[in-house]
Design an enzyme around this catalytic site. Structure first.
Site, PDB file in Angstrom:
ATOM      1  N   GLU A  72       0.842  -1.193   0.000  1.00  0.00           N
ATOM      2  CA  GLU A  72       0.000   0.000   0.000  1.00  0.00           C
ATOM      3  C   GLU A  72       0.885   1.254   0.000  1.00  0.00           C
ATOM      4  OE1 GLU A  72      -0.395  -2.752   2.128  1.00  0.00           O
ATOM      5  OE2 GLU A  72      -1.875  -3.461   0.677  1.00  0.00           O
ATOM      6  N   HIS A  99       9.817  13.977  10.762  1.00  0.00           N
ATOM      7  CA  HIS A  99      11.036  14.005   9.944  1.00  0.00           C
ATOM      8  C   HIS A  99      10.762  13.922   8.445  1.00  0.00           C
ATOM      9  CE1 HIS A  99      14.188  12.731  13.205  1.00  0.00           C
ATOM     10  NE2 HIS A  99      13.326  13.631  13.656  1.00  0.00           N
TER      11      HIS A  99
HETATM   12  O1  R5P Z   1       1.645  -5.592   0.600  1.00  0.00           O
HETATM   13  C1  R5P Z   1       0.554  -6.069   0.325  1.00  0.00           C
HETATM   14  C2  R5P Z   1      -0.527  -6.255   1.314  1.00  0.00           C
HETATM   15  O2  R5P Z   1      -0.071  -6.692   2.538  1.00  0.00           O
HETATM   16  C3  R5P Z   1      -1.677  -7.111   0.825  1.00  0.00           C
HETATM   17  O3  R5P Z   1      -2.758  -6.777   1.637  1.00  0.00           O
HETATM   18  C4  R5P Z   1      -1.422  -8.600   0.855  1.00  0.00           C
HETATM   19  O4  R5P Z   1      -0.344  -8.950   0.024  1.00  0.00           O
HETATM   20  C5  R5P Z   1      -2.673  -9.367   0.438  1.00  0.00           C
HETATM   21  O5  R5P Z   1      -2.434 -10.750   0.563  1.00  0.00           O
HETATM   22  P1  R5P Z   1      -3.528 -11.826   0.187  1.00  0.00           P
HETATM   23  O6  R5P Z   1      -3.813 -11.665  -1.273  1.00  0.00           O
HETATM   24  O7  R5P Z   1      -2.869 -13.133   0.499  1.00  0.00           O
HETATM   25  O8  R5P Z   1      -4.748 -11.556   1.009  1.00  0.00           O
END
Ligand code: R5P
Length: 159
Positions: A72, A99
């Site tokens: 995100e 910062h």
């Molecule tokens: O960096 C990405 C986030 O943490 C996502 O929310 C995560 O990769 C989602 O994972 P999944 O598709 O296994 O629910």
């Protein structure tokens, strides 16, 4: 304060929690989505759009929420002018503002209890930028983004 919220499927529940909580606290909150649970709601569209809204609305801040907050934050940082920081405890939330003048906080819904996430977000929203030497560092990155010219290494700096 004007606050924009975006998430993916993994951050949806926490994002909706903050939509209610921050509205109750008197903030002007915009929910960029998703509007409901769909496991195919990936973080890039929602987090990029959240960052675009924040950059276009000077003085606003944003939260981008997913499973870890990593993707995100990365997505939000693709938007020119955006500064998003992964805020994983109260100290990093405060420092992101003090910062880095971070405009967006990346939060991992799978990393925290709701109460922890509230403390992190409260710290982020309540903290101001320190300015001073930190502005110089932000300017180096802004110039790089604007010109494509990397910041000078020590031996390359004009004396
Ligand atoms: O960096 C990405 C986030 O943490 C996502 O929310 C995560 O990769 C989602 O994972 P999944 O598709 O296994 O629910």
């Amino acid at each position: 304060m004007r606050i924009y919220l975006g998430s993916d499927h993994a951050g949806l529940e926490l994002k909706n929690h903050f939509l209610g909580r921050l509205t109750e606290l008197g903030h002007d909150v915009t929910d960029v989505g998703p509007g409901g649970y769909d496991p195919d709601d990936d973080y890039p569209p929602f987090c990029v759009e959240t960052a675009r809204r924040v950059v276009a609305d000077e003085g606003s801040l944003g939260l981008v929420i997913g499973g870890s907050g990593n993707g995100e934050q990365i997505a939000a940082n693709k938007v020119p002018g955006a500064r998003a920081a992964l805020t994983w405890n109260v100290d990093t939330a405060r420092l992101a503002r003090r910062h880095n003048n971070a405009l967006l906080a990346g939060i991992g819904a799978r990393m925290h209890t709701v109460e922890e996430a509230e403390r992190i977000v409260d710290a982020f929203l309540a903290t101001e930028f320190d300015g001073g030497r930190h502005q110089r560092r932000i300017d180096q990155l802004t110039d790089y983004e604007r010109t494509g010219q990397p910041p000078a290494l020590p031996g390359e700096r004009p004396v």
